[in-house]
Design a protein around this motif. Structure first.
Motif, PDB file in Angstrom:
ATOM      1  N   LYS A 298       0.661  -0.917  -0.079  1.00 15.78           N
ATOM      2  CA  LYS A 298      -0.160   0.048  -0.329  1.00 15.78           C
ATOM      3  C   LYS A 298       0.579   1.414  -0.098  1.00 15.78           C
ATOM      4  O   LYS A 298       1.791   1.132   0.891  1.00 15.78           O
TER       5      LYS A 298
ATOM      6  N   GLN B 170       0.447   2.534 -10.433  1.00 14.82           N
ATOM      7  CA  GLN B 170      -0.776   1.147 -10.909  1.00 14.82           C
ATOM      8  C   GLN B 170      -0.767   0.487 -11.644  1.00 14.82           C
ATOM      9  O   GLN B 170      -1.069  -1.040 -12.171  1.00 14.82           O
TER      10      GLN B 170
ATOM     11  N   THR C 225      -0.646  -3.391  -6.182  1.00 11.73           N
ATOM     12  CA  THR C 225      -0.227  -2.048  -5.197  1.00 11.73           C
ATOM     13  C   THR C 225      -1.578  -1.268  -4.595  1.00 11.73           C
ATOM     14  O   THR C 225      -2.840  -1.523  -5.557  1.00 11.73           O
ATOM     15  N   GLU C 226      -1.779  -1.332  -3.777  1.00 10.38           N
ATOM     16  CA  GLU C 226      -2.833  -0.124  -3.753  1.00 10.38           C
ATOM     17  C   GLU C 226      -2.498   1.038  -3.104  1.00 10.38           C
ATOM     18  O   GLU C 226      -1.284   1.779  -2.197  1.00 10.38           O
TER      19      GLU C 226
ATOM     20  N   ARG D 243      -3.527   5.368  -2.484  1.00  8.32           N
ATOM     21  CA  ARG D 243      -4.626   5.783  -1.518  1.00  8.32           C
ATOM     22  C   ARG D 243      -3.727   7.144  -1.934  1.00  8.32           C
ATOM     23  O   ARG D 243      -2.511   7.610  -1.856  1.00  8.32           O
TER      24      ARG D 243
ATOM     25  N   LYS E 212      -8.243   4.611  -4.049  1.00  7.29           N
ATOM     26  CA  LYS E 212      -9.132   6.069  -2.884  1.00  7.29           C
ATOM     27  C   LYS E 212      -8.502   7.179  -3.296  1.00  7.29           C
ATOM     28  O   LYS E 212      -7.381   7.542  -2.862  1.00  7.29           O
TER      29      LYS E 212
END
Length: 117
Positions: A2, A28, A34-35, A37, A74
């Motif tokens: 993350k 991305q 992966t995340e 944010r 996000k």
């Protein structure tokens, strides 16, 4: 993994928001597990306003945020920062949400990497 990208500058005038979102989009693409944010603070809170119009040939932060969101990223906006700029109750780009310092603190502690632009 993350990662958290904190953006502080307005969407236009400097290239910090642009470069931060370029990085998020590239990560991305290259590392789809992966995340991503994104936390918008200070003048960057205005990055989340919809219906941005930019001249041909210029980057559009709204399109870039939508790209990050469409790939599972996000995006949160500091509520205090949005309130100070009179935009807390305005419509936001779909997928963007008003948030809190407590959530930013939680994201920071839960992230493997934190970058600040």
């Amino acid at each position: 993994m993350k990662y958290l990208i904190i953006i502080n500058d307005a969407p236009y005038g400097t290239e910090k928001a642009y470069n931060a979102l370029r990085l998020a989009m590239q990560v991305q693409k290259d590392f789809p597990d992966t995340e991503a944010r994104i936390f918008l603070m200070a003048d960057a809170a205005t990055c989340a306003l919809p219906n941005q119009t930019t001249p041909n040939g210029y980057y559009n932060i709204e399109r870039m945020l939508k790209s990050v969101i469409s790939k599972g990223g996000k995006v949160k906006i500091c509520g205090t920062c949005a309130d100070a700029r009179g935009i807390k109750n305005l419509p936001l780009i779909e997928g963007c949400q008003i948030s809190t310092m407590a959530e930013l603190a939680a994201w920071t502690m839960d992230s493997d990497k934190v970058l600040v632009f």
